[in-house]
Design an enzyme around this catalytic site. Structure first.
Site, short mmCIF file in Angstrom:
data_model
loop_
_atom_site.label_atom_id
_atom_site.label_comp_id
_atom_site.label_asym_id
_atom_site.label_seq_id
_atom_site.Cartn_x
_atom_site.Cartn_y
_atom_site.Cartn_z
N HIS A 192 29.50 -53.97 12.77
CA HIS A 192 28.18 -53.38 13.07
C HIS A 192 27.01 -54.30 12.71
O HIS A 192 26.10 -53.98 11.96
CB HIS A 192 28.01 -51.95 12.53
CG HIS A 192 28.25 -51.69 11.08
ND1 HIS A 192 27.68 -52.42 10.07
CD2 HIS A 192 28.98 -50.72 10.46
CE1 HIS A 192 28.04 -51.92 8.91
NE2 HIS A 192 28.84 -50.90 9.12
N HIS A 215 36.24 -41.97 2.07
CA HIS A 215 35.02 -42.32 2.80
C HIS A 215 35.24 -42.03 4.28
O HIS A 215 36.30 -42.32 4.83
CB HIS A 215 34.76 -43.82 2.57
CG HIS A 215 33.58 -44.39 3.24
ND1 HIS A 215 32.47 -43.66 3.61
CD2 HIS A 215 33.29 -45.68 3.59
CE1 HIS A 215 31.59 -44.47 4.17
NE2 HIS A 215 32.06 -45.70 4.18
N GLU A 250 33.54 -43.27 6.96
CA GLU A 250 33.23 -44.26 8.00
C GLU A 250 34.52 -44.65 8.74
O GLU A 250 35.61 -44.73 8.16
CB GLU A 250 32.52 -45.50 7.42
CG GLU A 250 31.87 -46.31 8.54
CD GLU A 250 30.89 -47.38 8.06
OE1 GLU A 250 30.77 -47.63 6.85
OE2 GLU A 250 30.25 -48.00 8.94
N ASP A 266 36.01 -47.16 9.91
CA ASP A 266 36.94 -48.24 9.58
C ASP A 266 38.02 -47.75 8.62
O ASP A 266 39.05 -48.41 8.46
CB ASP A 266 36.22 -49.48 9.03
CG ASP A 266 35.22 -49.19 7.95
OD1 ASP A 266 34.66 -48.07 7.92
OD2 ASP A 266 34.99 -50.06 7.10
N HIS A 269 29.57 -46.08 0.23
CA HIS A 269 28.46 -46.58 0.99
C HIS A 269 27.73 -45.50 1.81
O HIS A 269 26.66 -45.73 2.33
CB HIS A 269 29.08 -47.68 1.90
CG HIS A 269 28.47 -48.01 3.17
ND1 HIS A 269 29.12 -48.11 4.37
CD2 HIS A 269 27.18 -48.32 3.44
CE1 HIS A 269 28.33 -48.48 5.32
NE2 HIS A 269 27.15 -48.62 4.82
N ASP A 327 34.58 -48.68 -0.31
CA ASP A 327 33.80 -49.86 0.06
C ASP A 327 33.35 -50.66 -1.17
O ASP A 327 33.09 -51.87 -1.06
CB ASP A 327 32.55 -49.45 0.84
CG ASP A 327 32.82 -49.18 2.31
OD1 ASP A 327 33.86 -49.62 2.81
OD2 ASP A 327 31.97 -48.53 2.95
N TYR A 384 29.04 -59.13 1.07
CA TYR A 384 29.30 -57.71 1.32
C TYR A 384 28.23 -56.86 0.63
O TYR A 384 27.66 -55.94 1.22
CB TYR A 384 30.70 -57.35 0.79
CG TYR A 384 31.18 -56.00 1.23
CD1 TYR A 384 31.94 -55.87 2.38
CD2 TYR A 384 30.85 -54.86 0.52
CE1 TYR A 384 32.38 -54.62 2.80
CE2 TYR A 384 31.27 -53.62 0.93
CZ TYR A 384 32.04 -53.49 2.07
OH TYR A 384 32.46 -52.26 2.50
N HIS A 413 38.48 -53.05 1.42
CA HIS A 413 38.35 -54.30 2.18
C HIS A 413 38.64 -55.47 1.25
O HIS A 413 38.10 -55.50 0.12
CB HIS A 413 36.94 -54.49 2.74
CG HIS A 413 36.49 -53.44 3.70
ND1 HIS A 413 37.04 -53.28 4.94
CD2 HIS A 413 35.52 -52.50 3.60
CE1 HIS A 413 36.43 -52.28 5.57
NE2 HIS A 413 35.51 -51.79 4.77
FE1 FEO Z 1 31.42 -47.82 4.87
FE2 FEO Z 1 34.26 -49.86 5.05
O1 FEO Z 1 33.09 -48.46 5.51
#
Ligand code: FEO
Length: 396
Positions: free
Chosen positions: A24, A78, A80, A82, A145, A164, A192, A225
């Site tokens: 993004h 989370h 989101e 991903d 996040h 995250d 990040y 991640h």
């Molecule tokens: Fe806020 Fe890795 O997603």
């Protein structure tokens, strides 16, 4: 990515996305990973899923350890996509009646993403869940996040599954911090933070304080991640403390674009003059450096100078793009200044200053405008601007 037992009965089962280059709007030139974790206990528990399109690999990884249908609990830290994009397919495979533990906001947000009647079980902040010999503790981490974000702490093994938080977009077969280049790792973690979390720095300071007050012992931090922090988990927590505090350093970044090299010439003169004043400085040309690399330099720079030619009575488009991005991330404690070349109208410096003021940053100078091509006097004015910026920075 092969499943890996990170400690007895706890497996990393996530996937590597070697090819993602744009997350993004954030440049992910090393790719990334979508980490997920399987805990074998009386209640087999899966923590997080993966981005849509990678579910088969996740399920295959799990099947190397246990039949996915034997998963009893899913934890979603989370919403989101991903991390949750693969959730519907995983639930379809393991049984849609299985409970999904998430924050209260997570329940709302997951429902709005998937419009599907799944068995969400909202948990309280610091709520506990026994999974047999082990217990999970959930920590609300709003805005790390998203409003739904939470961490899951595995009490017995002292592992923090941090979603995250403490992540890096860093695709590598190696799974631990002590197996990769430390400089690259810390750079990716910093990048990040700068691109994903900088905006939430005040909340992150409170969160670190809360974790300290809780006295949580942490043997390992496993973000969703990148690699896991086992060598010295305190190191990344200290780095987050430093990045969130944003204490000004004697460092500057000079961000610019240029049409016929005049603003470029000014930028390089300013950088050289800052260096002569003992300021660690570098120029960053907006069509040579990605905005996500530039904001990473902004994170720990005490001074940010932005240069733009005037184009059609306005800013050069890349400069507008960058200022919009920077304003959204709300950096603090920077001294700032604007400069640029123009032909006849020369609005760019005024427009940059307007953006700086909207960011609440300290504009140290009215800015420097030079018509057409800088002459010796104009270059001296660049040196003078650099000196005024250097004077506004803390000593070494
Ligand atoms: Fe806020 Fe890795 O997603």
């Amino acid at each position: 990515m092969k499943p890996l037992e990170i400690t007895k009965g706890v497996y990393s089962v996530g996937v590597i996305d070697w090819n993602v280059r744009d997350f993004h709007g954030y440049s992910t030139y090393l790719g990334t990973t979508y980490n997920a974790f399987l805990i074998l206990d009386d209640k087999v528990t899966l923590i997080d899923t993966v981005k849509k399109g990678f579910e088969d690999e996740l399920l295959y990884n799990i099947s190397q350890i246990i039949d996915p249908k034997k998963i009893d609990y899913v934890v979603s830290n989370h919403t989101e996509m991903d991390h949750s994009g693969g959730l519907p397919r995983v639930m379809h495979k393991i049984g849609e009646d299985k409970p999904i533990f998430c924050s209260k906001m997570g329940q709302k947000n997951l429902s709005k993403h998937f419009r599907q009647d799944l068995n969400f079980q909202p948990v309280d902040n610091l709520g506990e869940l026994s999974i047999g010999k082990r217990t999970l503790t959930f920590l609300e981490t709003r805005m790390v996040h998203w409003p739904d974000s939470m961490f899951t702490y595995l009490n017995e093994e002292k592992i923090l599954f941090s979603s995250d938080g403490f992540g890096q977009h860093f695709a590598t077969l190696e799974r631990f911090d002590d197996q990769v280049d430390e400089g690259e790792l810390m750079y990716q973690a910093k990048k990040y933070y700068a691109n994903i979390l900088l905006l939430y720095s005040p909340l992150i300071l409170k969160l670190i304080q809360k974790v300290k007050e809780l006295g949580l012992e942490i043997e390992m931090i496993c973000p969703d991640h990148g690699v896991f922090w086992r060598k010295d988990p305190g190191k990344i927590i200290e780095a987050y403390q430093e990045w969130a505090e944003q204490k000004p350093k004697r460092k500057a970044v000079v961000i610019y674009d240029t049409m016929w090299h005049s603003t470029h010439t000014m930028a390089e003169k300013i950088v050289a003059a800052l260096g002569a004043e003992g300021v660690k400085a570098k120029p960053m040309h907006l069509r040579s450096c990605h905005r996500s690399e530039i904001i990473t330099e902004v994170l720990d720079s005490g001074a940010v100078l932005v240069g733009s030619p005037t184009l059609n009575n306005g800013l050069f488009p890349t400069v507008s793009d960058f200022l919009t991005y920077m304003k959204g991330l709300k950096p603090k404690n920077k001294v700032v200044a604007a400069f640029g070349s123009y032909g006849w109208s020369g609005e760019a410096v005024k427009l940059i200053n307007r953006e700086f003021e909207a960011m609440g940053l300290e504009v140290v100078d009215e800015g420097l405008r030079v018509q057409y091509v800088p002459d010796e006097d104009a270059l001296e004015a660049c040196v003078a601007l650099a000196k005024r910026v250097a004077e506004a920075l803390p000593p070494e």
